[in-house]
Design a protein around this motif. Structure first.
Motif, PDB file in Angstrom:
ATOM      1  N   ILE A 124      -9.870   2.572  -9.031  1.00 40.73           N
ATOM      2  CA  ILE A 124      -9.305   1.790  -7.925  1.00 40.73           C
ATOM      3  C   ILE A 124      -8.947   0.397  -8.443  1.00 40.73           C
ATOM      4  O   ILE A 124      -9.810  -0.375  -8.842  1.00 40.73           O
ATOM      5  CB  ILE A 124     -10.279   1.687  -6.746  1.00 40.73           C
ATOM      6  CG1 ILE A 124     -10.522   3.066  -6.134  1.00 40.73           C
ATOM      7  CG2 ILE A 124      -9.724   0.749  -5.678  1.00 40.73           C
ATOM      8  CD1 ILE A 124     -11.448   3.072  -4.940  1.00 40.73           C
ATOM      9  N   HIS A 159      -9.584   3.770   3.680  1.00 45.51           N
ATOM     10  CA  HIS A 159      -8.514   4.607   3.138  1.00 45.51           C
ATOM     11  C   HIS A 159      -8.992   5.566   2.044  1.00 45.51           C
ATOM     12  O   HIS A 159      -8.785   6.770   2.137  1.00 45.51           O
ATOM     13  CB  HIS A 159      -7.387   3.723   2.588  1.00 45.51           C
ATOM     14  CG  HIS A 159      -6.248   4.496   2.006  1.00 45.51           C
ATOM     15  ND1 HIS A 159      -5.181   4.924   2.765  1.00 45.51           N
ATOM     16  CD2 HIS A 159      -6.014   4.944   0.737  1.00 45.51           C
ATOM     17  CE1 HIS A 159      -4.336   5.596   1.990  1.00 45.51           C
ATOM     18  NE2 HIS A 159      -4.823   5.616   0.760  1.00 45.51           N
ATOM     19  N   GLY A 160      -9.613   5.013   1.017  1.00 46.33           N
ATOM     20  CA  GLY A 160      -9.910   5.786  -0.182  1.00 46.33           C
ATOM     21  C   GLY A 160     -10.751   7.029   0.029  1.00 46.33           C
ATOM     22  O   GLY A 160     -10.402   8.116  -0.444  1.00 46.33           O
ATOM     23  N   GLU A 174      -0.127   0.395  -3.619  1.00 47.56           N
ATOM     24  CA  GLU A 174       0.664   1.626  -3.569  1.00 47.56           C
ATOM     25  C   GLU A 174       0.180   2.543  -2.456  1.00 47.56           C
ATOM     26  O   GLU A 174       0.983   3.114  -1.712  1.00 47.56           O
ATOM     27  CB  GLU A 174       0.597   2.338  -4.923  1.00 47.56           C
ATOM     28  CG  GLU A 174       1.306   1.582  -6.040  1.00 47.56           C
ATOM     29  CD  GLU A 174       1.090   2.215  -7.402  1.00 47.56           C
ATOM     30  OE1 GLU A 174       1.799   1.835  -8.348  1.00 47.56           O
ATOM     31  OE2 GLU A 174       0.190   3.086  -7.529  1.00 47.56           O
ATOM     32  N   GLN A 175      -1.131   2.688  -2.327  1.00 48.71           N
ATOM     33  CA  GLN A 175      -1.688   3.578  -1.322  1.00 48.71           C
ATOM     34  C   GLN A 175      -1.477   3.043   0.097  1.00 48.71           C
ATOM     35  O   GLN A 175      -1.354   3.817   1.045  1.00 48.71           O
ATOM     36  CB  GLN A 175      -3.185   3.767  -1.574  1.00 48.71           C
ATOM     37  CG  GLN A 175      -3.514   4.558  -2.824  1.00 48.71           C
ATOM     38  CD  GLN A 175      -3.370   6.051  -2.633  1.00 48.71           C
ATOM     39  OE1 GLN A 175      -3.768   6.601  -1.613  1.00 48.71           O
ATOM     40  NE2 GLN A 175      -2.804   6.730  -3.616  1.00 48.71           N
ATOM     41  N   LEU A 218     -10.567   9.559  -2.963  1.00 45.07           N
ATOM     42  CA  LEU A 218     -10.637   8.635  -4.086  1.00 45.07           C
ATOM     43  C   LEU A 218     -12.089   8.232  -4.335  1.00 45.07           C
ATOM     44  O   LEU A 218     -12.830   7.940  -3.411  1.00 45.07           O
ATOM     45  CB  LEU A 218      -9.801   7.388  -3.808  1.00 45.07           C
ATOM     46  CG  LEU A 218      -8.300   7.624  -3.604  1.00 45.07           C
ATOM     47  CD1 LEU A 218      -7.598   6.305  -3.310  1.00 45.07           C
ATOM     48  CD2 LEU A 218      -7.682   8.284  -4.825  1.00 45.07           C
ATOM     49  N   LEU A 228      -3.212   0.029  -7.273  1.00 44.25           N
ATOM     50  CA  LEU A 228      -3.393   1.283  -6.543  1.00 44.25           C
ATOM     51  C   LEU A 228      -3.550   1.002  -5.048  1.00 44.25           C
ATOM     52  O   LEU A 228      -2.999   1.734  -4.219  1.00 44.25           O
ATOM     53  CB  LEU A 228      -4.614   2.030  -7.070  1.00 44.25           C
ATOM     54  CG  LEU A 228      -4.938   3.340  -6.337  1.00 44.25           C
ATOM     55  CD1 LEU A 228      -3.873   4.389  -6.629  1.00 44.25           C
ATOM     56  CD2 LEU A 228      -6.316   3.859  -6.732  1.00 44.25           C
ATOM     57  N   CYS A 229      -4.307  -0.030  -4.697  1.00 42.73           N
ATOM     58  CA  CYS A 229      -4.471  -0.380  -3.290  1.00 42.73           C
ATOM     59  C   CYS A 229      -3.115  -0.633  -2.641  1.00 42.73           C
ATOM     60  O   CYS A 229      -2.834  -0.131  -1.546  1.00 42.73           O
ATOM     61  CB  CYS A 229      -5.357  -1.619  -3.143  1.00 42.73           C
ATOM     62  SG  CYS A 229      -7.092  -1.357  -3.527  1.00 42.73           S
ATOM     63  N   HIS A 275      -9.088   9.965   1.451  1.00 47.52           N
ATOM     64  CA  HIS A 275      -8.070  10.582   0.601  1.00 47.52           C
ATOM     65  C   HIS A 275      -8.653  11.058  -0.732  1.00 47.52           C
ATOM     66  O   HIS A 275      -7.921  11.267  -1.703  1.00 47.52           O
ATOM     67  CB  HIS A 275      -6.929   9.594   0.343  1.00 47.52           C
ATOM     68  CG  HIS A 275      -6.121   9.294   1.566  1.00 47.52           C
ATOM     69  ND1 HIS A 275      -6.532   8.408   2.538  1.00 47.52           N
ATOM     70  CD2 HIS A 275      -4.923   9.791   1.990  1.00 47.52           C
ATOM     71  CE1 HIS A 275      -5.622   8.352   3.498  1.00 47.52           C
ATOM     72  NE2 HIS A 275      -4.646   9.175   3.199  1.00 47.52           N
TER      73      HIS A 275
END
Length: 291
Positions: free
Chosen positions: A140, A128-129, A147-148, A134, A144-145, A132
């Motif tokens: 991180i 993911h990160g 929420e994302q 990040l 945040l994990c 996007h």
């Protein structure tokens, strides 16, 4: 979650893959440990009375000295914890290698180095990160994990070892499924181990590229009074009257080490001052560009 993911996860013996989280007094001695198995069932939950510390900041985990005044020591519980560790092959956690595992080793839990660590931060970044924008090393968090990934995160329960372990495991399962969806086309995963092995190869490749990108930058020689300063920066420094030379390098740290050996006779990996800039030294400096 797709059917393949479910079948792979369900085939894992629950106690063979555990997820744990711990809270600490002054970041050192364990105050609380929670361990859950692959099915999310609690295998172990305990608070401990630190041996060394009597006071600590409880603002984050809300565990006060009074709450553990009659709790057992970690040493008194270590045999039961060790049995759980001995029986597993995989450990899931958030920043678990650098925090929880390193602290458990200091408290004489054995065999941790032989386990495969499934670091949630790594899986989040790969699946993911990085897609996007990040940064792997910046900002991180478990919150945040969640929420994302579109998962609910209860701030009121956060930093309870039991809550964080449960949430970490759910995030991992979601990312495990996402990894198979993104990277599993054309592959036949026969087991949990197959997916983990494939993940590690993907992560190693992306982390190598990330490290190269972060290592690259610039070295500049700047006049500083009667001396010279050799500094390294990630971004190209602004030109000024004091700048004598500036080069682009693939690895700032390695460049500084080579230059400090040449200019000062000692090995340094940070900016340094030196007194004489000869033509030979300047030529050596310029030859290092993208070397």
């Amino acid at each position: 979650m797709q059917q393949l993911t479910e079948s792979i996860l369900n085939a894992v013996k629950p106690a063979n893959c555990i997820c744990f989280d711990a809270e600490f007094a002054r970041g050192m001695e364990m105050l609380e440990l929670s361990i859950v198995d692959m099915r999310g069932h609690t295998m172990y939950q305990q608070r401990f009375k630190p041996r060394r510390y009597r006071t600590w900041d409880s603002d984050i985990h809300h565990i006060t000295p009074a709450m553990v005044a009659t709790a057992p020591s970690f040493a008194a519980c270590r045999r039961r914890i060790q049995a759980i560790i001995d029986n597993c092959s995989y450990i899931v956690g958030f920043a678990v290698r650098e925090n929880d595992i390193s602290k458990m080793k200091r408290q004489y839990v054995q065999g941790l180095d032989s386990k495969q660590v499934l670091e949630l931060r790594d899986w989040f970044w790969v699946c993911h990160g990085r897609h996007h924008g990040l940064d792997y090393l910046q900002g991180i968090s478990l919150k945040l994990c969640c929420e994302q990934l579109g998962m609910e995160h209860d701030d009121g329960k956060a930093h309870s070892a039991a809550y964080d372990a449960a949430v970490t495991l759910e995030c991992f399962k979601l990312l495990f499924d996402r990894f198979i969806s993104i990277y599993g086309n054309g592959r036949k995963y026969l087991s949990f181990a197959d997916v983990v092995t494939h993940f590690h190869s993907i992560f190693k490749k992306y982390k190598y590229e990330y490290d190269l990108e972060r290592a690259a930058g610039y070295c500049a020689i700047v006049r500083a009074g009667d001396e010279f300063l050799l500094k390294a920066t990630r971004e190209k420094p602004d030109a000024c009257e004091q700048t004598i030379a500036c080069i682009a390098v693939y690895d700032r740290k390695k460049a500084l080490m080579r230059l400090s050996e040449k200019f000062t006779g000692t090995t340094r990996c940070r900016s340094f001052f030196f007194r004489k800039l000869t033509d030979t030294r300047l030529a050596y400096f310029r030859k290092l560009e993208k070397a």
